[in-house]
Scaffold this motif. Structure first.
Motif, PDB file in Angstrom:
ATOM      1  N   VAL A 208      41.480  38.906  40.594  1.00  0.00           N
ATOM      2  CA  VAL A 208      40.592  38.329  41.612  1.00  0.00           C
ATOM      3  C   VAL A 208      40.645  36.807  41.562  1.00  0.00           C
ATOM      4  O   VAL A 208      40.702  36.128  42.592  1.00  0.00           O
ATOM      5  N   TYR A 209      40.639  36.255  40.357  1.00  0.00           N
ATOM      6  CA  TYR A 209      40.709  34.785  40.211  1.00  0.00           C
ATOM      7  C   TYR A 209      42.001  34.238  40.806  1.00  0.00           C
ATOM      8  O   TYR A 209      41.987  33.270  41.572  1.00  0.00           O
ATOM      9  N   GLN A 210      43.124  34.844  40.477  1.00  0.00           N
ATOM     10  CA  GLN A 210      44.402  34.329  40.971  1.00  0.00           C
ATOM     11  C   GLN A 210      44.624  34.658  42.444  1.00  0.00           C
ATOM     12  O   GLN A 210      45.523  34.101  43.071  1.00  0.00           O
ATOM     13  N   SER A 211      43.786  35.532  43.007  1.00  0.00           N
ATOM     14  CA  SER A 211      43.875  35.804  44.443  1.00  0.00           C
ATOM     15  C   SER A 211      43.239  34.685  45.270  1.00  0.00           C
ATOM     16  O   SER A 211      43.373  34.683  46.499  1.00  0.00           O
ATOM     17  N   ARG A 212      42.597  33.744  44.632  1.00  0.00           N
ATOM     18  CA  ARG A 212      42.031  32.587  45.332  1.00  0.00           C
ATOM     19  C   ARG A 212      43.145  31.562  45.597  1.00  0.00           C
ATOM     20  O   ARG A 212      43.036  30.382  45.274  1.00  0.00           O
ATOM     21  N   VAL A 213      44.224  32.061  46.168  1.00  0.00           N
ATOM     22  CA  VAL A 213      45.422  31.243  46.385  1.00  0.00           C
ATOM     23  C   VAL A 213      45.105  30.046  47.284  1.00  0.00           C
ATOM     24  O   VAL A 213      45.445  28.897  46.978  1.00  0.00           O
ATOM     25  N   GLY A 214      44.449  30.321  48.414  1.00  0.00           N
ATOM     26  CA  GLY A 214      44.124  29.240  49.337  1.00  0.00           C
ATOM     27  C   GLY A 214      43.218  28.206  48.719  1.00  0.00           C
ATOM     28  O   GLY A 214      43.346  27.003  48.992  1.00  0.00           O
ATOM     29  N   ALA A 215      42.285  28.637  47.862  1.00  0.00           N
ATOM     30  CA  ALA A 215      41.364  27.702  47.221  1.00  0.00           C
ATOM     31  C   ALA A 215      42.105  26.775  46.267  1.00  0.00           C
ATOM     32  O   ALA A 215      41.799  25.574  46.185  1.00  0.00           O
ATOM     33  N   SER A 216      43.079  27.317  45.533  1.00  0.00           N
ATOM     34  CA  SER A 216      43.870  26.479  44.618  1.00  0.00           C
ATOM     35  C   SER A 216      44.662  25.421  45.378  1.00  0.00           C
ATOM     36  O   SER A 216      44.726  24.255  44.979  1.00  0.00           O
ATOM     37  N   ILE A 217      45.257  25.840  46.481  1.00  0.00           N
ATOM     38  CA  ILE A 217      46.001  24.887  47.313  1.00  0.00           C
ATOM     39  C   ILE A 217      45.051  23.875  47.938  1.00  0.00           C
ATOM     40  O   ILE A 217      45.353  22.679  48.022  1.00  0.00           O
ATOM     41  N   LEU A 218      43.881  24.353  48.352  1.00  0.00           N
ATOM     42  CA  LEU A 218      42.899  23.482  48.999  1.00  0.00           C
ATOM     43  C   LEU A 218      42.491  22.332  48.090  1.00  0.00           C
ATOM     44  O   LEU A 218      42.328  21.189  48.555  1.00  0.00           O
ATOM     45  N   GLU A 219      42.321  22.580  46.808  1.00  0.00           N
ATOM     46  CA  GLU A 219      41.951  21.509  45.884  1.00  0.00           C
ATOM     47  C   GLU A 219      43.029  20.425  45.841  1.00  0.00           C
ATOM     48  O   GLU A 219      42.722  19.234  45.728  1.00  0.00           O
ATOM     49  N   ARG A 220      44.281  20.826  45.931  1.00  0.00           N
ATOM     50  CA  ARG A 220      45.373  19.829  45.909  1.00  0.00           C
ATOM     51  C   ARG A 220      45.407  19.043  47.217  1.00  0.00           C
ATOM     52  O   ARG A 220      45.660  17.838  47.223  1.00  0.00           O
ATOM     53  N   LEU A 221      45.114  19.703  48.342  1.00  0.00           N
ATOM     54  CA  LEU A 221      45.040  18.999  49.622  1.00  0.00           C
ATOM     55  C   LEU A 221      43.825  18.082  49.657  1.00  0.00           C
ATOM     56  O   LEU A 221      43.879  16.983  50.223  1.00  0.00           O
ATOM     57  N   ASN A 222      42.740  18.533  49.066  1.00  0.00           N
ATOM     58  CA  ASN A 222      41.551  17.695  48.933  1.00  0.00           C
ATOM     59  C   ASN A 222      41.882  16.429  48.150  1.00  0.00           C
ATOM     60  O   ASN A 222      41.436  15.320  48.489  1.00  0.00           O
ATOM     61  N   THR A 223      42.685  16.579  47.117  1.00  0.00           N
ATOM     62  CA  THR A 223      43.128  15.445  46.304  1.00  0.00           C
ATOM     63  C   THR A 223      43.923  14.453  47.144  1.00  0.00           C
ATOM     64  O   THR A 223      43.694  13.234  47.095  1.00  0.00           O
ATOM     65  N   ILE A 224      44.870  14.964  47.914  1.00  0.00           N
ATOM     66  CA  ILE A 224      45.683  14.088  48.768  1.00  0.00           C
ATOM     67  C   ILE A 224      44.800  13.355  49.761  1.00  0.00           C
ATOM     68  O   ILE A 224      44.956  12.143  49.970  1.00  0.00           O
ATOM     69  N   PHE A 225      43.873  14.068  50.371  1.00  0.00           N
ATOM     70  CA  PHE A 225      43.006  13.468  51.388  1.00  0.00           C
ATOM     71  C   PHE A 225      42.239  12.283  50.820  1.00  0.00           C
ATOM     72  O   PHE A 225      42.279  11.177  51.381  1.00  0.00           O
ATOM     73  N   TRP A 226      41.544  12.480  49.718  1.00  0.00           N
ATOM     74  CA  TRP A 226      40.673  11.419  49.209  1.00  0.00           C
ATOM     75  C   TRP A 226      41.443  10.286  48.539  1.00  0.00           C
ATOM     76  O   TRP A 226      41.014   9.125  48.603  1.00  0.00           O
ATOM     77  N   LEU A 227      42.583  10.585  47.929  1.00  0.00           N
ATOM     78  CA  LEU A 227      43.335   9.526  47.259  1.00  0.00           C
ATOM     79  C   LEU A 227      44.241   8.751  48.210  1.00  0.00           C
ATOM     80  O   LEU A 227      44.812   7.730  47.823  1.00  0.00           O
ATOM     81  N   SER A 228      44.358   9.207  49.451  1.00  0.00           N
ATOM     82  CA  SER A 228      45.192   8.496  50.426  1.00  0.00           C
ATOM     83  C   SER A 228      44.346   7.762  51.467  1.00  0.00           C
ATOM     84  O   SER A 228      44.897   7.178  52.396  1.00  0.00           O
ATOM     85  N   ARG A 229      43.030   7.793  51.290  1.00  0.00           N
ATOM     86  CA  ARG A 229      42.132   7.162  52.260  1.00  0.00           C
ATOM     87  C   ARG A 229      41.135   6.263  51.563  1.00  0.00           C
ATOM     88  O   ARG A 229      40.814   6.469  50.389  1.00  0.00           O
ATOM     89  N   ASN A 230      40.653   5.287  52.318  1.00  0.00           N
ATOM     90  CA  ASN A 230      39.613   4.415  51.781  1.00  0.00           C
ATOM     91  C   ASN A 230      38.479   4.327  52.785  1.00  0.00           C
ATOM     92  O   ASN A 230      38.514   3.528  53.717  1.00  0.00           O
ATOM     93  N   TYR A 231      37.492   5.191  52.591  1.00  0.00           N
ATOM     94  CA  TYR A 231      36.295   5.169  53.419  1.00  0.00           C
ATOM     95  C   TYR A 231      35.180   4.383  52.728  1.00  0.00           C
ATOM     96  O   TYR A 231      34.035   4.423  53.138  1.00  0.00           O
TER      97      TYR A 231
END
Length: 247
Positions: A208-231
Motif C-alpha cells: 500500500v505504501y509503495q502504491s502511492r506512486v503519484g505521491a512520491s513523484i508529486l513530492e519531487r515536482l513540489n521540490t522543483i516548483f518551490w526551488l525554481s521560483r521566488n515568491y
C-alpha cells in the motif's frame, strides 16, 4: 466532534475581505494538536471517519489520494477559497504555523541527491524515467540534495493554482511514461511487476505504501516548483506530531 470554520458564511458576511484558511488532512482518528491554529477546516478521504468526526469528506476523483497523496486535497482547496484568500494544507501528524505571506515546509537536506533517494527508497526505474521526461533544468534541481517533502505549504489562491497547473501535466506525463495506471486497485497490481518492492536496508516494502506512486513523484515536482521560483516564500519548519516519522 471536530469543528470546521464556516467558509460559506465568510463569503456571505465578508465578501470583500480576504481570509486565511487552514485545512487539516486526517485519514483516521488522531490527537488534535491544532488548537493554536485559526480558521481550521478538517478534511478526509475516509467515509467512516468523516461520518464519526465531522471532518469534510473529499470524494476520490481521478486523482485517488491513495495513489496521488495530497493532490486531490489541494484541488479541493483551490475550489473552496476565493481569489483574495489564502490557504494552507497540513496533515494530522505534520504541522506548520501559517503567517503572513507564503510559507513552505523547510526543505530536507539529504545525504544524497533527491533522485538517488527516490531510486533507493522507491524505484530506480521511476528515477530514470523522470530524467528522460523532464527538461534538463528541472532534472538539475533533483540532482541537488534539497527535498521539499510532504507537499505542505501556505499560499494565496493564485500561487496554489500555479502549483496545481505546474505539477499535474508533469505528473501525468511521468505516470504515462512509467506505464502506471491511476486507480488504486490497478496500481497495486502494477507495483508488483516493478522494482518498487525490491528490498533495500531501511526501505518500506509495504504494498500500500509503495502504491502511492503519484505521491512520491508529486513530492519531487513540489521540490522543483518551490526551488525554481521566488515568491518571497519563507521556509517553515515542520513540527512532527507523531514519533518515528520519516519522509
Amino acid at each position: 466532534m471536530l469543528i470546521n470554520h464556516n467558509i460559506s458564511l465568510d463569503r456571505e458576511s465578508y465578501p470583500k475581505y480576504s481570509h486565511q484558511y487552514n485545512f487539516i488532512l486526517a485519514h483516521k482518528p488522531f490527537e488534535d494538536k491544532f488548537g493554536d491554529i485559526a480558521n481550521k477546516v478538517y478534511i478526509t478521504d475516509n467515509k467512516e471517519y468523516a461520518a464519526n468526526s465531522g471532518a469534510i469528506l473529499i470524494d476520490k476523483n481521478e486523482y485517488d489520494s491513495r495513489v496521488f497523496g495530497e493532490l486531490p486535497f489541494w484541488i479541493y482547496i483551490s475550489k473552496q477559497i476565493r481569489e483574495q484568500d489564502s490557504a494552507s494544507l497540513m496533515a494530522y501528524r505534520r504541522k506548520i504555523y501559517p503567517k503572513v505571506g507564503i510559507q513552505v515546509a523547510q526543505p530536507l537536506n539529504l545525504p544524497c541527491t533527491v533522485l538517488e533517494q527516490l531510486a533507493y527508497y522507491h524505484s530506480p526505474f521511476i528515477a530514470e524515467t523522470i530524467c528522460k521526461v523532464l527538461p534538463p533544468e528541472e532534472v538539475k534541481i533533483l540532482n541537488g540534495n534539497l527535498l521539499c517533502a510532504y507537499n505542505i505549504f501556505s499560499a494565496n489562491h493564485k500561487v496554489i493554482i500555479e502549483w496545481i497547473n505546474f505539477v499535474i501535466p508533469r505528473l501525468e506525463q511521468i505516470m504515462k511514461a512509467i506505464g502506471c495506471p491511476n486507480d488504486f486497485k490497478s496500481v497495486k497490481e502494477w507495483v508488483k511487476t516493478t522494482d518498487l518492492l525490491k528490498p533495500y536496508e531501511g526501505k518500506n516494502t509495504d504494498l500500500v505504501y509503495q502504491s502511492r506512486v503519484g505521491a512520491s513523484i508529486l513530492e519531487r515536482l513540489n521540490t522543483i516548483f518551490w526551488l525554481s521560483r521566488n515568491y518571497g516564500q519563507q521556509w517553515q519548519p515542520v513540527k512532527l506530531l507523531e514519533p518515528g516519522q520519516t519522509i
